[in-house]
Enzyme design. Structure first.
Site, PDB file in Angstrom:
ATOM      1  NE  ARG A  45      -3.387  -2.274   2.780  1.00  0.00           N
ATOM      2  CZ  ARG A  45      -4.670  -2.438   2.497  1.00  0.00           C
ATOM      3  NH1 ARG A  45      -5.362  -1.432   2.010  1.00  0.00           N
ATOM      4  NH2 ARG A  45      -5.261  -3.583   2.705  1.00  0.00           N
ATOM      5  CG  HIS A  62      -3.449   3.538   2.365  1.00  0.00           C
ATOM      6  ND1 HIS A  62      -4.450   2.693   1.953  1.00  0.00           N
ATOM      7  CD2 HIS A  62      -2.561   3.593   1.345  1.00  0.00           C
ATOM      8  CE1 HIS A  62      -4.190   2.265   0.733  1.00  0.00           C
ATOM      9  NE2 HIS A  62      -3.049   2.793   0.340  1.00  0.00           N
TER      10      HIS A  62
END
Length: 140
Positions: free
Chosen positions: A42, A69
């Site tokens: 990510r 995230h």
């Protein structure tokens, strides 16, 4: 009299240059533009700047194999805040980094921060010497 009027304008002329070459801004150069791991990542596209100098920023890419995230954002803050550097998230997504075959795929979006400009991310990755020879594809 005209000379004094001209001299009064001098601080206005010099001030932008003094800000541009401040020692605080030099600390931005020491921050690596790219930090990603091998495999599925990510990632976040981040604009960094020193406090008070939002005009003079730099865009960096940070990625890791993490749950969400926000974990990446927390690690960015841990890295940059002690140096007095502020971070603004421009968006996020995923990077599939296949270092053995020198391929990368940039795709997806972050639920928390929205979608990053994947083309801009690709350009930053290609400018980094480690990933210069990689074939990087973007899927929006």
């Amino acid at each position: 009299m005209k000379m004094f009027q001209s001299l009064s304008l001098l601080p206005r002329i010099v001030s932008p240059f003094r800000k541009c070459y401040s020692t605080d801004l030099i600390s931005l150069v020491g921050v690596p533009r790219v930090k990603i791991t091998k495999g599925q990542n990510r990632y976040l596209l981040v604009n960094i700047h020193t406090h008070g100098f939002t005009k003079y920023g730099r865009v960096i890419v940070r990625g890791a194999d993490v749950e969400n995230h926000l974990t990446i954002f927390d690690s960015i803050l841990e890295e940059l805040e002690p140096q007095g550097i502020c971070a603004k998230i421009l968006g996020g997504g995923r990077i599939l980094n296949e270092t053995d075959s020198k391929k990368m795929k940039i795709y997806g979006t972050s639920r928390t921060f929205g979608s990053a400009d994947h083309t801009r991310t690709r350009n930053i990755l290609q400018s980094w010497t480690t990933y210069k020879d990689f074939k990087i594809t973007v899927k929006n």
